[in-house]
Design an enzyme around this catalytic site. Structure first.
Site, mmCIF file in Angstrom:
data_model
loop_
_atom_site.group_PDB
_atom_site.id
_atom_site.type_symbol
_atom_site.label_atom_id
_atom_site.label_comp_id
_atom_site.label_asym_id
_atom_site.label_seq_id
_atom_site.Cartn_x
_atom_site.Cartn_y
_atom_site.Cartn_z
ATOM 1 N N ASP A 141 0.857 -1.192 0.000
ATOM 2 C CA ASP A 141 0.000 0.000 0.000
ATOM 3 C C ASP A 141 0.892 1.241 0.000
ATOM 4 O OD1 ASP A 141 -1.772 2.170 0.840
ATOM 5 O OD2 ASP A 141 -3.195 0.604 1.376
ATOM 6 N N GLU A 169 -12.621 3.408 -0.869
ATOM 7 C CA GLU A 169 -12.176 4.607 -1.590
ATOM 8 C C GLU A 169 -11.789 4.313 -3.028
ATOM 9 O OE1 GLU A 169 -9.160 6.205 0.995
ATOM 10 O OE2 GLU A 169 -10.645 7.191 2.269
ATOM 11 N N HIS A 213 -10.715 -4.895 -2.943
ATOM 12 C CA HIS A 213 -9.356 -5.165 -2.458
ATOM 13 C C HIS A 213 -9.374 -5.448 -0.966
ATOM 14 C CE1 HIS A 213 -10.033 -0.822 -2.140
ATOM 15 N NE2 HIS A 213 -9.150 -0.778 -1.162
ATOM 16 N N HIS A 218 -7.205 -5.437 2.502
ATOM 17 C CA HIS A 218 -6.025 -4.916 3.196
ATOM 18 C C HIS A 218 -5.461 -5.990 4.129
ATOM 19 C CE1 HIS A 218 -6.684 -0.544 2.315
ATOM 20 N NE2 HIS A 218 -7.928 -0.952 2.154
#
Ligand SMILES: [Zn+2]
Length: 142
Positions: free
Chosen positions: A30, A95, A100, A102
C-alpha cells in the site's frame, strides 16, 4: 476497466511494489501504509465490490492474504497481529472501487483503532438477532 487505478497496476501501466502474484491475484504494498508492511490483495478481474466478484477470485484473495501474512510474521517487520480489512462500499469506507483486501500488520500502540459505537457494549436479545437473521436467510441464494 479503463480509469481504474488497480486495473492499471495489474496491467503494469502504473508502477507498484509487488509482493506476490498468480493468475488470479496480485499483492502489492500500500502506498499509504497504516503500518510498515501494509499490503493490498487485488483480484485480477475488475469488480467494484466483493459481492460482485466470482467465487474463485474471492477464494484466491483470502488464500493470498493468508500466505503473505504468514510471510510477514516470519519476516523482520514488526507484527504482533494482522487485520484483514475489506471495505465493501462507500459507506463502509471504500475509496478505490476495485475490490481489495487490506493486510495490515498490527502491534501495540501502532495508532490504528477500530472505533466501536457505544451501544456495542450491550448484548442484543436473541429475538432481535433471529429477526435480522431471518431477513438475511430469506435472501440467501445457491
Ligand atoms: Zn479495476
Amino acid at each position: 476497466m479503463s480509469g481504474c487505478i488497480f486495473c492499471s497496476i495489474i496491467r503494469n501501466e502504473v508502477k507498484s511494489v509487488k509482493v506476490f502474484e498468480n493468475d488470479k491475484v496480485l499483492v502489492i504494498m500500500d502506498k499509504q501504509p497504516i503500518t510498515n508492511g501494509h499490503m493490498l490483495v487485488l483480484p485480477k478481474r475488475h469488480a467494484e465490490l466483493l459481492t460482485e466478484l466470482d467465487d474463485e477470485y474471492v477464494g484466491e484473495m483470502f488464500k493470498a492474504a493468508k500466505r503473505v501474512a504468514k510471510a510477514l510474521k516470519g519476516s523482520k517487520l514488526r507484527s504482533g497481529g494482522v487485520n484483514y480489512l475489506l471495505a465493501d462500499g462507500a459507506e463502509a469506507g471504500q475509496e478505490v472501487y476495485h475490490a481489495h483486501l487490506h493486510v495490515i500488520p498490527r502491534y501495540r500502540n501502532d495508532g490504528f483503532y477500530l472505533h466501536m459505537p457505544s451501544k456495542y457494549e450491550n448484548e442484543t436479545r436473541i429475538e432481535d438477532l433471529e429477526k435480522a437473521a431471518g431477513k438475511i436467510r430469506s435472501k440467501l441464494q445457491g
